[in-house]
Design a protein around this motif. Sequence first.
Motif, PDB file in Angstrom:
ATOM      1  N   GLY A  43       0.964  -1.093   0.070  1.00 19.57           N
ATOM      2  CA  GLY A  43      -0.081  -0.115  -0.141  1.00 19.57           C
ATOM      3  C   GLY A  43       0.958   1.497   0.097  1.00 19.57           C
ATOM      4  N   GLU A  44       2.108   1.193   0.011  1.00 19.29           N
ATOM      5  CA  GLU A  44       3.191   2.301  -0.084  1.00 19.29           C
ATOM      6  C   GLU A  44       3.284   2.838  -1.387  1.00 19.29           C
ATOM      7  N   THR A  45       3.312   4.081  -1.818  1.00 18.94           N
ATOM      8  CA  THR A  45       3.762   4.784  -3.053  1.00 18.94           C
ATOM      9  C   THR A  45       5.440   4.511  -3.173  1.00 18.94           C
ATOM     10  N   LEU A  46       5.915   4.689  -4.253  1.00 21.87           N
ATOM     11  CA  LEU A  46       7.279   4.579  -4.344  1.00 21.87           C
ATOM     12  C   LEU A  46       7.945   5.726  -3.484  1.00 21.87           C
ATOM     13  N   GLU A  47       7.611   7.181  -3.632  1.00 21.98           N
ATOM     14  CA  GLU A  47       7.964   8.257  -3.016  1.00 21.98           C
ATOM     15  C   GLU A  47       8.031   8.119  -1.562  1.00 21.98           C
ATOM     16  N   ASN A  48       7.102   7.596  -0.817  1.00 18.54           N
ATOM     17  CA  ASN A  48       6.715   7.436   0.613  1.00 18.54           C
ATOM     18  C   ASN A  48       8.006   6.267   0.981  1.00 18.54           C
ATOM     19  N   ALA A  49       7.887   5.192   0.085  1.00 18.19           N
ATOM     20  CA  ALA A  49       8.790   4.192   0.822  1.00 18.19           C
ATOM     21  C   ALA A  49      10.275   4.832   0.581  1.00 18.19           C
ATOM     22  N   ALA A  50      10.612   5.681  -0.424  1.00 19.76           N
ATOM     23  CA  ALA A  50      12.006   6.384  -0.542  1.00 19.76           C
ATOM     24  C   ALA A  50      12.168   7.143   0.875  1.00 19.76           C
ATOM     25  N   TYR A  51      11.339   7.937   1.103  1.00 22.30           N
ATOM     26  CA  TYR A  51      11.467   8.932   2.363  1.00 22.30           C
ATOM     27  C   TYR A  51      11.441   7.955   3.406  1.00 22.30           C
ATOM     28  N   ARG A  52      10.697   6.862   3.582  1.00 21.53           N
ATOM     29  CA  ARG A  52      10.867   5.894   4.991  1.00 21.53           C
ATOM     30  C   ARG A  52      12.209   5.273   4.872  1.00 21.53           C
ATOM     31  N   GLU A  53      12.558   4.675   3.853  1.00 25.34           N
ATOM     32  CA  GLU A  53      13.902   4.025   3.978  1.00 25.34           C
ATOM     33  C   GLU A  53      14.899   5.055   4.417  1.00 25.34           C
ATOM     34  N   LEU A  54      14.878   6.231   3.630  1.00 23.89           N
ATOM     35  CA  LEU A  54      16.017   7.205   4.018  1.00 23.89           C
ATOM     36  C   LEU A  54      16.028   7.450   5.689  1.00 23.89           C
ATOM     37  N   GLU A  55      14.966   7.770   6.116  1.00 23.79           N
ATOM     38  CA  GLU A  55      14.759   7.917   7.732  1.00 23.79           C
ATOM     39  C   GLU A  55      15.087   6.864   8.360  1.00 23.79           C
ATOM     40  N   GLU A  56      14.748   5.594   8.029  1.00 24.75           N
ATOM     41  CA  GLU A  56      14.871   4.260   8.869  1.00 24.75           C
ATOM     42  C   GLU A  56      16.633   3.980   8.693  1.00 24.75           C
ATOM     43  N   GLU A  57      17.211   4.163   7.493  1.00 22.20           N
ATOM     44  CA  GLU A  57      18.587   3.948   7.491  1.00 22.20           C
ATOM     45  C   GLU A  57      19.409   4.978   7.934  1.00 22.20           C
ATOM     46  N   THR A  58      18.987   6.225   7.935  1.00 21.78           N
ATOM     47  CA  THR A  58      20.052   7.373   8.176  1.00 21.78           C
ATOM     48  C   THR A  58      19.446   8.238   9.282  1.00 21.78           C
ATOM     49  N   GLY A  59      18.165   8.278   9.722  1.00 20.63           N
ATOM     50  CA  GLY A  59      17.814   9.119  10.620  1.00 20.63           C
ATOM     51  C   GLY A  59      17.642  10.417   9.939  1.00 20.63           C
ATOM     52  N   ILE A  60      17.578  10.576   8.518  1.00 27.17           N
ATOM     53  CA  ILE A  60      17.413  11.758   7.852  1.00 27.17           C
ATOM     54  C   ILE A  60      15.840  12.055   7.454  1.00 27.17           C
ATOM     55  N   GLY A  61      15.337  12.829   8.108  1.00 27.39           N
ATOM     56  CA  GLY A  61      13.524  13.143   7.777  1.00 27.39           C
ATOM     57  C   GLY A  61      13.468  13.982   6.724  1.00 27.39           C
ATOM     58  N   ARG A  62      12.091  14.293   6.295  1.00 23.71           N
ATOM     59  CA  ARG A  62      11.931  15.230   5.317  1.00 23.71           C
ATOM     60  C   ARG A  62      12.309  16.434   5.433  1.00 23.71           C
ATOM     61  N   ASP A  63      12.346  16.862   6.798  1.00 23.98           N
ATOM     62  CA  ASP A  63      12.466  18.349   7.127  1.00 23.98           C
ATOM     63  C   ASP A  63      13.976  18.775   6.759  1.00 23.98           C
ATOM     64  N   LYS A  64      14.715  17.987   6.499  1.00 20.92           N
ATOM     65  CA  LYS A  64      16.402  18.004   5.992  1.00 20.92           C
ATOM     66  C   LYS A  64      16.735  17.993   4.607  1.00 20.92           C
ATOM     67  N   ILE A  65      15.585  17.671   4.055  1.00 25.37           N
ATOM     68  CA  ILE A  65      15.728  17.357   2.558  1.00 25.37           C
ATOM     69  C   ILE A  65      15.562  18.876   1.967  1.00 25.37           C
ATOM     70  N   LEU A  66      16.257  19.322   0.925  1.00 24.29           N
ATOM     71  CA  LEU A  66      16.384  20.554   0.054  1.00 24.29           C
ATOM     72  C   LEU A  66      15.459  20.211  -1.270  1.00 24.29           C
ATOM     73  N   GLU A  67      15.960  18.886  -1.877  1.00 23.19           N
ATOM     74  CA  GLU A  67      15.419  18.659  -3.062  1.00 23.19           C
ATOM     75  C   GLU A  67      15.541  17.205  -3.203  1.00 23.19           C
ATOM     76  N   PHE A  68      14.236  16.872  -3.699  1.00 21.60           N
ATOM     77  CA  PHE A  68      13.938  15.370  -3.853  1.00 21.60           C
ATOM     78  C   PHE A  68      13.182  14.916  -5.030  1.00 21.60           C
ATOM     79  N   GLY A  69      13.804  13.878  -5.846  1.00 23.85           N
ATOM     80  CA  GLY A  69      13.071  13.503  -7.239  1.00 23.85           C
ATOM     81  C   GLY A  69      13.435  12.015  -7.285  1.00 23.85           C
ATOM     82  N   GLN A  70      12.683  11.704  -8.716  1.00 23.55           N
ATOM     83  CA  GLN A  70      13.145  10.064  -8.986  1.00 23.55           C
ATOM     84  C   GLN A  70      13.953  10.401 -10.151  1.00 23.55           C
ATOM     85  N   LEU A  71      14.977   9.624 -10.471  1.00 24.47           N
ATOM     86  CA  LEU A  71      15.812   9.414 -11.293  1.00 24.47           C
ATOM     87  C   LEU A  71      15.439   8.596 -12.412  1.00 24.47           C
TER      88      LEU A  71
END
Length: 142
Positions: A43-71
């Motif tokens: 039930g997770e979108t690709l984008e939400n999965a990317a944000y979740r994995e980033l936070e789980e693996e590095t502790g970096i939340g959305r508030d620290k992201i300046l730019e985000f996109g799909q390659l």
Amino acid sequence: MDRIRKVQVVVYTMIKEPQFLVLRRIPSKGSIWQNVTGAIEDGETLENAAYRELEEETGIGRDKILEFGQLFSFEYRDARDMEVEETVFFAKIKEGTPVDITKNVYPEHETFKWCSDREAIELMKWKTNSRAIEAVMENLKK
């Protein structure tokens, strides 16, 4: 046939030149260097999965992201002979953002480091991880 959907996130910050965050897997997972990666949950979108994995693996939340996109996306067959579809994202984060790999529920990484694009590319075992860093560099030149 089983099919897995995964995401990969290339994390970087800009100082004078881009610095890329690379993670080294624990010995039981091969001690290889990689970008943030993980499976998409039901039930997770690709984008939400990317944000979740980033936070789980590095502790970096959305508030620290300046730019985000799909390659880009690609497909492959893994060691278990399962079809995998992986979508690659980038996350440009604020300079000085702390990284914490210790809070992951599923400990995957033993260390991390920041490095140049060349060093990051050379460290990667998988060509798709190297290609993701190259894609970020291509985008930065535009």
